[in-house]
Structures are given as C-alpha cells and as structure tokens.
Design an enzyme around this catalytic site. Structure first.
Site, PDB file in Angstrom:
ATOM      1  N   LYS A  62      -5.747  15.043   3.610  1.00  0.00           N
ATOM      2  CA  LYS A  62      -4.968  15.126   2.463  1.00  0.00           C
ATOM      3  C   LYS A  62      -4.677  13.751   1.961  1.00  0.00           C
ATOM      4  O   LYS A  62      -4.788  13.460   0.799  1.00  0.00           O
ATOM      5  CB  LYS A  62      -3.774  15.797   2.859  1.00  0.00           C
ATOM      6  CG  LYS A  62      -2.602  15.973   1.789  1.00  0.00           C
ATOM      7  CD  LYS A  62      -1.374  16.560   2.091  1.00  0.00           C
ATOM      8  CE  LYS A  62      -0.295  15.739   2.925  1.00  0.00           C
ATOM      9  NZ  LYS A  62       0.332  14.754   1.900  1.00  0.00           N
ATOM     10  N   ASN A  63      -4.185  12.916   2.777  1.00  0.00           N
ATOM     11  CA  ASN A  63      -3.825  11.481   2.535  1.00  0.00           C
ATOM     12  C   ASN A  63      -4.808  10.592   2.021  1.00  0.00           C
ATOM     13  O   ASN A  63      -4.659   9.579   1.269  1.00  0.00           O
ATOM     14  CB  ASN A  63      -2.940  10.864   3.500  1.00  0.00           C
ATOM     15  CG  ASN A  63      -1.436  11.443   3.584  1.00  0.00           C
ATOM     16  OD1 ASN A  63      -1.251  12.348   2.630  1.00  0.00           O
ATOM     17  ND2 ASN A  63      -0.823  11.096   4.569  1.00  0.00           N
ATOM     18  N   CYS A  80      13.319  11.700  -1.636  1.00  0.00           N
ATOM     19  CA  CYS A  80      12.893  12.909  -0.943  1.00  0.00           C
ATOM     20  C   CYS A  80      13.484  13.030   0.063  1.00  0.00           C
ATOM     21  O   CYS A  80      14.385  12.199   0.589  1.00  0.00           O
ATOM     22  CB  CYS A  80      11.293  12.891  -0.865  1.00  0.00           C
ATOM     23  SG  CYS A  80      10.750  11.792   0.389  1.00  0.00           S
ATOM     24  N   ARG A 100      12.776   6.122  -0.603  1.00  0.00           N
ATOM     25  CA  ARG A 100      11.133   5.686  -0.868  1.00  0.00           C
ATOM     26  C   ARG A 100      11.009   4.877  -2.083  1.00  0.00           C
ATOM     27  O   ARG A 100      10.571   5.537  -3.156  1.00  0.00           O
ATOM     28  CB  ARG A 100      10.561   7.089  -0.890  1.00  0.00           C
ATOM     29  CG  ARG A 100      10.325   7.856   0.870  1.00  0.00           C
ATOM     30  CD  ARG A 100       9.503   8.734   0.781  1.00  0.00           C
ATOM     31  NE  ARG A 100       7.936   8.541   0.978  1.00  0.00           N
ATOM     32  CZ  ARG A 100       6.984   9.618   0.949  1.00  0.00           C
ATOM     33  NH1 ARG A 100       7.485  10.547   1.089  1.00  0.00           N
ATOM     34  NH2 ARG A 100       5.871   9.138   1.439  1.00  0.00           N
ATOM     35  N   ASP A 120       4.012  10.110  10.597  1.00  0.00           N
ATOM     36  CA  ASP A 120       3.639  11.512  10.244  1.00  0.00           C
ATOM     37  C   ASP A 120       3.254  12.474  11.405  1.00  0.00           C
ATOM     38  O   ASP A 120       3.177  13.751  11.348  1.00  0.00           O
ATOM     39  CB  ASP A 120       2.214  11.733   9.551  1.00  0.00           C
ATOM     40  CG  ASP A 120       2.586  11.175   8.074  1.00  0.00           C
ATOM     41  OD1 ASP A 120       3.793  11.095   7.681  1.00  0.00           O
ATOM     42  OD2 ASP A 120       1.610  11.171   7.142  1.00  0.00           O
ATOM     43  N   ARG A 134       1.800  22.361   1.906  1.00  0.00           N
ATOM     44  CA  ARG A 134       1.205  21.184   1.139  1.00  0.00           C
ATOM     45  C   ARG A 134       0.309  20.387   1.558  1.00  0.00           C
ATOM     46  O   ARG A 134      -0.611  19.729   1.324  1.00  0.00           O
ATOM     47  CB  ARG A 134       2.437  20.155   0.741  1.00  0.00           C
ATOM     48  CG  ARG A 134       3.278  20.703  -0.263  1.00  0.00           C
ATOM     49  CD  ARG A 134       4.480  19.645  -0.309  1.00  0.00           C
ATOM     50  NE  ARG A 134       4.093  18.322  -0.306  1.00  0.00           N
ATOM     51  CZ  ARG A 134       4.584  17.331   0.516  1.00  0.00           C
ATOM     52  NH1 ARG A 134       5.692  17.614   0.866  1.00  0.00           N
ATOM     53  NH2 ARG A 134       3.978  16.094   0.660  1.00  0.00           N
TER      54      ARG A 134
HETATM   55  C1  UD1 Z   1       1.855   7.585   2.935  1.00  0.00           C
HETATM   56  C2  UD1 Z   1       1.560   8.947   3.201  1.00  0.00           C
HETATM   57  C3  UD1 Z   1       2.797   9.538   4.178  1.00  0.00           C
HETATM   58  C4  UD1 Z   1       2.871   8.601   5.405  1.00  0.00           C
HETATM   59  C5  UD1 Z   1       3.175   7.189   4.967  1.00  0.00           C
HETATM   60  C6  UD1 Z   1       3.471   6.184   5.954  1.00  0.00           C
HETATM   61  C7  UD1 Z   1       0.405   9.453   1.489  1.00  0.00           C
HETATM   62  C8  UD1 Z   1       0.063  10.401   0.320  1.00  0.00           C
HETATM   63  N1  UD1 Z   1       1.519   9.631   2.307  1.00  0.00           N
HETATM   64  O1  UD1 Z   1       3.203   7.596   2.189  1.00  0.00           O
HETATM   65  O2  UD1 Z   1       2.151  10.811   4.489  1.00  0.00           O
HETATM   66  O3  UD1 Z   1       4.326   9.131   6.026  1.00  0.00           O
HETATM   67  O4  UD1 Z   1       2.167   6.731   4.094  1.00  0.00           O
HETATM   68  O5  UD1 Z   1       2.420   6.174   6.842  1.00  0.00           O
HETATM   69  O6  UD1 Z   1      -0.839   8.935   1.856  1.00  0.00           O
HETATM   70  N2  UD1 Z   1       8.185   1.102   0.692  1.00  0.00           N
HETATM   71  C9  UD1 Z   1       9.044   0.239   0.085  1.00  0.00           C
HETATM   72  N3  UD1 Z   1       8.520  -0.015  -1.033  1.00  0.00           N
HETATM   73  C10 UD1 Z   1       7.407   0.674  -1.813  1.00  0.00           C
HETATM   74  C11 UD1 Z   1       6.699   1.346  -1.087  1.00  0.00           C
HETATM   75  C12 UD1 Z   1       7.346   1.621   0.100  1.00  0.00           C
HETATM   76  O7  UD1 Z   1      10.127  -0.010   0.454  1.00  0.00           O
HETATM   77  O8  UD1 Z   1       7.235   0.269  -3.038  1.00  0.00           O
HETATM   78  C13 UD1 Z   1       8.704   1.644   2.196  1.00  0.00           C
HETATM   79  C14 UD1 Z   1       9.022   3.006   2.236  1.00  0.00           C
HETATM   80  O9  UD1 Z   1      10.215   3.393   1.693  1.00  0.00           O
HETATM   81  C15 UD1 Z   1       8.709   3.366   3.656  1.00  0.00           C
HETATM   82  C16 UD1 Z   1       7.721   2.451   4.042  1.00  0.00           C
HETATM   83  O10 UD1 Z   1       7.561   1.411   2.770  1.00  0.00           O
HETATM   84  O11 UD1 Z   1       9.861   3.003   4.468  1.00  0.00           O
HETATM   85  C17 UD1 Z   1       6.235   3.090   4.236  1.00  0.00           C
HETATM   86  O12 UD1 Z   1       5.967   3.625   2.844  1.00  0.00           O
HETATM   87  P1  UD1 Z   1       4.354   3.680   2.209  1.00  0.00           P
HETATM   88  O13 UD1 Z   1       3.499   3.069   3.551  1.00  0.00           O
HETATM   89  O14 UD1 Z   1       4.498   3.278   1.116  1.00  0.00           O
HETATM   90  O15 UD1 Z   1       4.186   5.493   2.410  1.00  0.00           O
HETATM   91  P2  UD1 Z   1       3.493   6.335   1.350  1.00  0.00           P
HETATM   92  O16 UD1 Z   1       2.431   5.525   0.750  1.00  0.00           O
HETATM   93  O17 UD1 Z   1       4.488   6.887   0.270  1.00  0.00           O
END
Ligand code: UD1
Length: 416
Positions: free
Chosen positions: A22-23, A117, A122, A305, A397
């Site tokens: 999915k990711n 969420c 996030r 995850d 999902r």
């Molecule tokens: C993706 C995955 C999700 C997984 C996560 C971490 C998808 C669709 N989802 O989510 O299933 O749990 O990676 O492996 O691929 N952060 C910031 N600023 C930003 C972006 C992120 O501070 O601009 C922080 C987030 O709050 C969190 C951490 O970085 O604490 C990791 O987030 P991130 O790696 O971005 O996760 P996603 O890409 O949203």
C-alpha cells in the site's frame, strides 16, 4: 456499520500470499501525474486508500482504469486541474503526496492542509521545506496550501528527520526540476526505492535511493512505463505475528525477506522459528513466546507500522517487555483497547511496559487506526471470549481480504 468478530482460533496453518505494498502504491500513483503518457501498475492492492488516491487523480482530470483485480492504468494526458477538492483530500493524509508531482507538472498546486490524525499531529514542514528549496513559492491560508513555481531548480536539501512522505514528495518534484537535487538524511524505506525505480523506469535520473543520500538529476519530461509494486512488508509482518501468536505454522508468500529483517530478528528473539526462502518465509510458533523489547525506528530499524501487532504478541508473552515508539509521538491508541481485552500494559511517555498474561479475554473494542485495528484481530485470535471490533474501515484501508486470508489459515473470523 460493519464489525469484525474474532473468536479463539486454532493454530494457524497453511499458505498466505501477500499483496502489493500500500505504501508503495500511493506515492507511485501520485508520481504518475508527472507524465502525460500512460502508465500501467501491477500487483496493486485493491484497498480503500488506493481507491481514494485514484479518486483524487480522477478529480484532476486523470483517467484511471482497473485493467484487472490488481492492475491499474493511469493516463494523466488530460491533467486539467491543479486543485484537489478538500472532501477527497481529507479522507487520507497520503493524498498530500500529489503536491510535489502536481507542482512539477503544472507549475502550481492547491491542496488542503492535512489535519491531525489518531497517531499524532503529523506536521508537513519537511515537505514544504524541500519544495521551497526547489524554488516553490508556498503560501498557506483558509486550510489550503498554494504552491507555485515557474521553474523548479535542483537544490541540496537536508531532512531534519528522514520523513518517508517528504522524501517522496521532493524526489518526485526534483525529477522534473532543472539540475541536480541532493536529499540528505533521506528516508531509506523500501517504498522509497520502489518509487525511485518507478521514476527511473519513467526516465528520471536517480541515484542512491535506499541510502541516506539521494541524488536526482532533473529531466525535461518523463515517459510512461509498466511497473510491478513490491510486496507489502507490513502485511507480511502482520501474518507472521498472527502465525506466531497462535503457535501456528504458516508459509507467507510474495515476501522480500531483506525488507523484513527487523521483524524476523525480533520474532526469533521471542523464540519463534522463522525459515527464510527466496520469496517466502515460514513461521512456526514455539510457545511460550518470550518477552522481548522493541524500539521503533526509521528503516532499517523496526517499523512503527508493526508496533501495535507486536504489542498484541507481547501481551501473551512470558515475562515483561518494553516497547518504545520513537517515530510518532502518540501511537499508543491501541493500548486502551488491548487493556479492555485483558492485556496488562502501562504507558510511560513513549514507552509501553507489557506484562505478558497467559490468556486475553476478548471484549468489544474499536479500531483506532489501521495497525491498531489489526493488532486487535491478532489479540482476538488468542482470547478466551469473542472480540467484536468496530470502526473497521481503518483495517480495510490497508489489508486486502483480511478475513478471507485469515479464515483460509483456519482463523475464526467473520464480518457482520
Ligand atoms: C509513512 C507511512 C506510514 C508510516 C510512516 C513511518 C505512507 C503512506 N505512510 O507515513 O505508514 O507509519 O511513513 O514509517 O507511506 N514529520 C515531520 N515533518 C514532516 C513530515 C514528517 O516532523 O514534514 C515527522 C512525523 O510527524 C513523524 C515522523 O516525521 O513523527 C515520520 O513521519 P513520515 O516518515 O513522514 O511518515 P509518513 O510519510 O506520513
């Protein structure tokens, strides 16, 4: 409202095939916006999140067609709009992945700010920082982000945290930028590599995906291609834990074992037998499960995850374990639900301390997010009484045919 009912089940036995990731699928579908040529994706998991991102693309004028149950044709030749409707964007955070490609292709993009969420606030600062470094002018107002750039220009970008989504958004935009982009402290997840392979098949020039430094040499246009999505390492890990907790013997097929090393290592530490094949793993339970400590980390560390599923497992392990969540600030929503099922768990900041009990009791519980929901199913397999899970749209999902796949292995699970 549908519910999933899980009853105490025998040891799971048999073979299960893992679907496409999915990711990986979500950013890859978003990346299809970067070309006006037709792209074909294979081994696409038919999931709610995938339907949502397809609807987002369709709302922009893109033609999206299922060719079979797991292959998708995307044609962005008629990319008419650069604004995605809030009603669709709000359904799924990952819709935010259209920002980079839309900006690169159209020179402008207007998307709604993702809300908070269940697993934390996030933020999206790193996505915006990266796109700004490429020359985008970004303004925020009325819940929307407006990004504009007559021309994106390559740049050196340091990720304060190796965010998966931010790395993906920047990588996609940089593929059509002028000159070289270097992403430092980039996320190294297998889904990043899959996206880079897809972009490379489309003609992008990308090096270093899968390491902490990714170099992208922008090209003026990208072409169509056919791409097969990698297997879902989290779905694989989930069935591995289900096999372990029920003391089962399950062969999990369509797996890249190099992607699930931390899961294999932790299961072995817990005294579960894991036999690695070329593209499958066999998990053989060896009860009692030994309590082990787990700390979630960006890849190649233990995946956040898989944290909830492991907590369910530790709930019935022999001894006390500590699970530390370092990736998300508030990813313990399942703890209260597991407690309702009889698990003995205490929270101290980002740590959960789990005293293993002999048997869980089952209870009416709520899926608070995708992985939390599946952890309740896993716990339900070894609970003395029936477990009734509501809000199961979260589970849909991310898991293709979960009741059917588990029933085929002998689990007592059904949807009402
Ligand atoms: C993706 C995955 C999700 C997984 C996560 C971490 C998808 C669709 N989802 O989510 O299933 O749990 O990676 O492996 O691929 N952060 C910031 N600023 C930003 C972006 C992120 O501070 O601009 C922080 C987030 O709050 C969190 C951490 O970085 O604490 C990791 O987030 P991130 O790696 O971005 O996760 P996603 O890409 O949203």
């Amino acid at each position: 409202m549908s519910k999933i009912i899980v009853k105490k089940s025998p040891s799971l036995k048999g073979t299960v095939r893992i679907s496409g990731s999915k990711n990986s699928t979500l950013p890859i579908i978003a990346a299809s916006l970067l070309t006006d040529k037709c792209c074909i994706l294979k081994d696409v998991p038919k999931l709610m999140d995938v339907e949502v991102i397809c609807q987002v693309l369709a709302s922009l004028g893109v033609k999206v067609k299922w060719l079979s149950n797991d292959s998708l044709e995307i044609n962005s030749a008629l990319l008419l709009k650069s604004e995605a409707p809030y009603e669709l964007m709000r359904k799924m955070r990952a819709s935010f992945l259209i920002l980079g490609p839309l900006l690169a292709r159209k020179g402008k993009a207007r998307v709604s700010l993702p809300g908070g969420c269940a697993i934390g606030s996030r933020p999206i600062d790193l996505h915006l920082k990266g796109l700004k470094a490429l020359g985008a002018n970004i303004t925020l107002g009325h819940g929307y982000i407006d990004a504009k750039a007559d021309k994106l220009v390559g740049s050196r970008i340091y990720m304060d945290f190796p965010s998966v989504g931010a790395t993906e958004n920047v990588m996609m935009a940089a593929s059509l930028a002028q000159g070289e982009t270097i992403i430092e402290n980039a996320a190294q997840e297998p889904e990043i590599v899959d996206l880079a392979n897809y972009l490379s098949n489309m003609g992008a020039k990308i090096n270093g995906a899968g390491t902490n430094t990714i170099r992208i040499n922008g090209v003026s246009e990208l072409k169509g291609c056919t791409h097969t999505i990698i297997p879902d390492r989290i779905e694989a890990g989930t069935y591995m834990v289900a096999a372990a907790i029920t003391n089962g013997d399950v062969i999990i097929q369509n797996v890249l074992t190099s992607h699930i090393k931390p899961i294999i290592a932790k299961l072995r530490e817990a005294d579960v037998k894991v036999i690695e094949g070329t593209d499958e793993v066999r998990v053989i339970g060896n009860n009692p499960i030994k309590a082990v400590d787990v700390k979630t980390l960006p890849y190649p560390g233990f995946p956040t995850d898989m944290q909830a599923q492991f907590m369910a497992l530790m709930g019935v392990a022999k001894g006390t374990s500590v699970i530390v969540e370092t990736v998300f600030e508030n990813r313990f929503m399942h703890v209260n639900e597991l407690r309702r099922m009889g698990a003995a768990i205490k929270i101290d900041g980002r740590s959960a301390i789990i005293e293993g009990t002999k048997e869980l009791t089952g209870a009416p519980v709520k899926a608070t997010d995708l992985r939390a929901g599946v952890a309740l199913i896993i716990a339900g397999l070894v609970s003395s009484e029936s477990t009734e899970i509501t809000d199961i749209y979260h589970i849909d999902r991310g898991y293709v045919n979960i009741e059917q796949k588990l029933s085929n292995l002998g689990a007592n699970i059904f949807r009402v």
